[in-house]
Design an enzyme around this catalytic site. Sequence first.
Site, short mmCIF file in Angstrom:
data_model
loop_
_atom_site.label_atom_id
_atom_site.label_comp_id
_atom_site.label_asym_id
_atom_site.label_seq_id
_atom_site.Cartn_x
_atom_site.Cartn_y
_atom_site.Cartn_z
N THR A 28 0.83 -1.21 0.00
CA THR A 28 0.00 0.00 0.00
C THR A 28 0.86 1.26 0.00
O THR A 28 0.47 2.28 -0.55
CB THR A 28 -0.95 0.02 1.21
N GLN A 105 1.68 -13.14 -0.20
CA GLN A 105 0.36 -13.34 -0.79
C GLN A 105 0.13 -12.36 -1.94
O GLN A 105 -0.91 -12.43 -2.60
CB GLN A 105 -0.72 -13.15 0.29
N HIS A 123 0.24 -16.79 -4.26
CA HIS A 123 -0.88 -16.53 -5.16
C HIS A 123 -0.46 -16.18 -6.57
O HIS A 123 -1.26 -15.66 -7.35
CB HIS A 123 -1.75 -15.40 -4.57
N CYS A 131 -0.43 -19.11 -22.16
CA CYS A 131 -1.48 -19.49 -23.10
C CYS A 131 -2.15 -20.77 -22.61
O CYS A 131 -1.47 -21.75 -22.30
CB CYS A 131 -0.90 -19.70 -24.49
N CYS A 134 -1.47 -23.72 -25.75
CA CYS A 134 -0.16 -24.31 -26.07
C CYS A 134 0.86 -24.16 -24.95
O CYS A 134 1.95 -24.72 -25.02
CB CYS A 134 0.39 -23.73 -27.37
N THR A 194 -0.87 -8.29 6.58
CA THR A 194 -1.84 -9.31 6.23
C THR A 194 -2.79 -9.54 7.40
O THR A 194 -2.38 -9.51 8.57
CB THR A 194 -1.16 -10.64 5.85
N ILE A 235 4.63 -0.66 7.46
CA ILE A 235 5.78 -1.56 7.36
C ILE A 235 7.00 -0.86 6.79
O ILE A 235 8.11 -1.03 7.28
CB ILE A 235 5.43 -2.78 6.49
#
Length: 253
Positions: A28, A105, A123, A131, A134, A194, A235
């Site tokens: 942030t 995350q 994540h 793709c 393929c 978090t 932080i």
Amino acid sequence: MKENWKLLDDFIEQSERIVFFGGAGISTESGIPDFRSASGLYSQGGGYAYPPEVMLSRSFFMREPELFYSFYRGEMLHPEAKPNPGHRALAELEKRGKLTAVITQNIDGLHQLAGSRHVLELHGSVLRNTCMECGASYGLEAVTASSEIIPRCSVCGGMIKPDVVLYEEGLDAAVLNEAAYRIAEADLLLVGGTSLTVQPAAGLVRRFRGDKLALINRNPTPYDADAACIIRDPIGQVLGSILGIEEEPAPGF
């Protein structure tokens, strides 16, 4: 220096196997909105016809790829964002041989941009795209620079999917297992930005066996009672001050 900042400084000095477990709160300060705060994406909604949780699901991506990409480009991509002192402080700790892993995350890639080398992305990342037909790999520009709403593979014409974990998709087992191992071996677990409510990622904290659990989060978490140090300040300010990392000057200065 504030008393709890000094305590964290002492913990860092005493430790040799630090692991950072972080979420949206560390980014942030780089201008990337979080998700679950009062001003976050999930609370504000962004004026879309569907809730963000729906538009970020696998089934919605497959059913409504044009709407997915409209939301994804508008709300999830921040290519202008730069690492802040928090990201750079963690990279410095790794450089000094004190930090063994960053477990994140986040999907923004700012830890790597700051110089961190051992980053476990629970994540995924917006910087990687594949793709679906393929398997050809693409960078972020395949999405941001595409002239089509749905980015297509230049090899086969298949639809490109971001390598991010959508709702209804499972986390990568190898990444999850290594994250659990690193936390179990840590002598200082530094958790920042978090809510520690999203599973299975949040459950990783229970793998920590040490006595130095430090939380840097502006709101209470389910693990506050287990923490040896709790800090409610940003932080970047905290880690930047402790490690002597300053904000980079704006262009032109």
